[in-house]
Design a protein around this motif. Structure first.
Motif, PDB file in Angstrom:
ATOM      1  N   VAL A   1       4.946  32.086 -45.005  1.00  0.00           N
ATOM      2  CA  VAL A   1       3.617  31.880 -45.594  1.00  0.00           C
ATOM      3  C   VAL A   1       3.345  30.401 -45.814  1.00  0.00           C
ATOM      4  O   VAL A   1       2.246  29.904 -45.532  1.00  0.00           O
ATOM      5  CB  VAL A   1       3.483  32.651 -46.929  1.00  0.00           C
ATOM      6  N   SER A   2       4.358  29.662 -46.300  1.00  0.00           N
ATOM      7  CA  SER A   2       4.172  28.242 -46.565  1.00  0.00           C
ATOM      8  C   SER A   2       4.274  27.399 -45.304  1.00  0.00           C
ATOM      9  O   SER A   2       4.102  26.179 -45.365  1.00  0.00           O
ATOM     10  CB  SER A   2       5.219  27.757 -47.580  1.00  0.00           C
TER      11      SER A   2
ATOM     12  N   PHE B   1       8.185  25.366 -39.089  1.00  0.00           N
ATOM     13  CA  PHE B   1       9.348  26.241 -39.050  1.00  0.00           C
ATOM     14  C   PHE B   1      10.657  25.476 -39.258  1.00  0.00           C
ATOM     15  O   PHE B   1      11.723  25.947 -38.851  1.00  0.00           O
ATOM     16  CB  PHE B   1       9.399  26.989 -37.709  1.00  0.00           C
ATOM     17  N   SER B   2      10.572  24.320 -39.863  1.00  0.00           N
ATOM     18  CA  SER B   2      11.781  23.535 -40.093  1.00  0.00           C
ATOM     19  C   SER B   2      11.714  22.857 -41.457  1.00  0.00           C
ATOM     20  O   SER B   2      10.644  22.762 -42.059  1.00  0.00           O
ATOM     21  CB  SER B   2      11.954  22.469 -38.996  1.00  0.00           C
ATOM     22  N   ILE B   3      12.860  22.417 -41.930  1.00  0.00           N
ATOM     23  CA  ILE B   3      12.954  21.709 -43.213  1.00  0.00           C
ATOM     24  C   ILE B   3      13.688  20.400 -42.983  1.00  0.00           C
ATOM     25  O   ILE B   3      14.770  20.386 -42.372  1.00  0.00           O
ATOM     26  CB  ILE B   3      13.705  22.566 -44.259  1.00  0.00           C
ATOM     27  N   GLN B   4      13.105  19.322 -43.431  1.00  0.00           N
ATOM     28  CA  GLN B   4      13.689  18.004 -43.197  1.00  0.00           C
ATOM     29  C   GLN B   4      15.087  17.875 -43.815  1.00  0.00           C
ATOM     30  O   GLN B   4      15.951  17.208 -43.264  1.00  0.00           O
ATOM     31  CB  GLN B   4      12.770  16.913 -43.768  1.00  0.00           C
TER      32      GLN B   4
ATOM     33  N   PHE C   1       4.160  19.440 -44.690  1.00  0.00           N
ATOM     34  CA  PHE C   1       4.867  20.702 -44.910  1.00  0.00           C
ATOM     35  C   PHE C   1       5.977  20.555 -45.943  1.00  0.00           C
ATOM     36  O   PHE C   1       6.304  21.526 -46.635  1.00  0.00           O
ATOM     37  CB  PHE C   1       5.432  21.231 -43.589  1.00  0.00           C
ATOM     38  N   GLU C   2       6.538  19.369 -46.073  1.00  0.00           N
ATOM     39  CA  GLU C   2       7.534  19.144 -47.113  1.00  0.00           C
ATOM     40  C   GLU C   2       6.897  19.266 -48.501  1.00  0.00           C
ATOM     41  O   GLU C   2       7.475  19.856 -49.413  1.00  0.00           O
ATOM     42  CB  GLU C   2       8.173  17.760 -46.943  1.00  0.00           C
ATOM     43  N   PHE C   3       5.694  18.712 -48.667  1.00  0.00           N
ATOM     44  CA  PHE C   3       4.979  18.857 -49.945  1.00  0.00           C
ATOM     45  C   PHE C   3       4.658  20.324 -50.216  1.00  0.00           C
ATOM     46  O   PHE C   3       4.794  20.811 -51.348  1.00  0.00           O
ATOM     47  CB  PHE C   3       3.678  18.046 -49.926  1.00  0.00           C
ATOM     48  N   ILE C   4       4.220  21.030 -49.175  1.00  0.00           N
ATOM     49  CA  ILE C   4       3.872  22.446 -49.334  1.00  0.00           C
ATOM     50  C   ILE C   4       5.100  23.256 -49.722  1.00  0.00           C
ATOM     51  O   ILE C   4       5.039  24.137 -50.599  1.00  0.00           O
ATOM     52  CB  ILE C   4       3.240  22.976 -48.028  1.00  0.00           C
ATOM     53  N   ARG C   5       6.252  22.967 -49.104  1.00  0.00           N
ATOM     54  CA  ARG C   5       7.475  23.699 -49.433  1.00  0.00           C
ATOM     55  C   ARG C   5       7.934  23.381 -50.853  1.00  0.00           C
ATOM     56  O   ARG C   5       8.445  24.257 -51.561  1.00  0.00           O
ATOM     57  CB  ARG C   5       8.577  23.318 -48.432  1.00  0.00           C
TER      58      ARG C   5
END
Length: 270
Positions: free
Chosen positions: A80-81, A201-204, A224-228
């Motif tokens: 979702v995120s 679909f990835s995380i730093q 996407f890092e902020f969203i996660r």
């Protein structure tokens, strides 16, 4: 006294202008809703159901994988995120290609600009994403497959950056698509090809070097890092650079404004 009166008149004129443009945006959003979804069947509910169904399909594919990698993130909330917000990015950019042609008749009215048309579409997609995230998060929570965003303000900040970035890019694409149909045709496959490097679909934090360094140049990975971080309160990223993302957004906005200003002179309404 005359200077004070003039300043008041200028302020009143500015407020009146903002109020007028706000009404224009509202009218364009309602027009877009009618054009895209109509009044049949579920009507305007498609604004939420469209991204929700896409996200549910992707979530079903990854349902058997369990918590994402080793971060302990429920797969439902992770998708979702990620994918829901990528749908926002893709929709704003892809739909900008034919925006001028589809709304050419509206440009007869001097009060309606290309900027208004594109901004109304971006705001509609943002509203669609917010509704979809709330609906999907509640649905995931019912089945213990996810939960509501735990730090919503951080997620909203990521959403704001994503909308801003997408809107700037959409202005450039709309302007150059008016000059060449090839640009519009290339935009759709480029959006799909950008998915693996977008950060959806990835995380730093879990990405090994040098791949993390390569991907960090693509600004959506920061968003996407902020969203996660907004979705998961236990996740703290060491790879968020807001000034870098804002610089990208400002540059795209500047280029986009110049582009739509130049292309407006070439649009024939007759």
């Amino acid at each position: 006294m005359a200077n004070a009166t003039q300043r008041y008149d200028n302020y009143a004129l500015l407020v009146s202008g903002f109020r007028t443009q706000w009404h224009v945006l509202g009218a364009l959003i309602i027009r877009e809703l009618h054009t895209r979804f109509g009044r049949d069947n579920v009507g305007f509910l498609w604004i939420m159901l469209e991204p929700s169904l896409l996200t549910l399909g992707v979530s079903a594919i990854h349902a058997a994988e369990g918590p994402f990698i080793h971060m302990g993130m429920p797969t439902g909330s992770f998708i979702v995120s990620g994918y829901t917000f990528f749908c926002l990015f893709r929709s704003v950019v892809n739909r900008s290609g034919g925006a001028i042609e589809a709304n050419r008749t509206l440009l007869y009215h001097r009060i309606v600009t290309i900027f208004d048309i594109l901004l109304s579409r971006a705001l509609l997609e943002a509203a669609s994403t917010i509704l979809a995230v709330i609906f999907l998060s509640l649905l995931m929570q019912m089945f213990s497959y996810g939960f509501l965003p735990q730090r919503p303000l951080l997620m909203i900040w990521g959403l704001f950056l994503m909308v801003w970035f997408s809107f700037g890019l959409s202005m450039i694409l709309a302007a150059y698509s008016e000059k060449s149909s090839t640009i519009e045709r290339l935009a759709h496959p480029m959006m799909y090809l950008s998915m693996p490097i977008s950060g959806a679909f990835s995380i730093q934090q879990t990405m090994p070097d040098p791949f993390r360094w390569y991907l960090s140049w693509f600004p959506t990975t920061e968003m996407f890092e902020f969203i996660r971080e907004g979705q998961f309160d236990f996740y703290e990223s060491d790879y968020t650079y807001p000034f870098y993302v804002i610089a990208w957004c400002l540059a795209l906005t500047y280029i986009g404004l110049i582009s739509i200003k130049n292309v407006r002179k070439e649009i024939h309404l007759g």
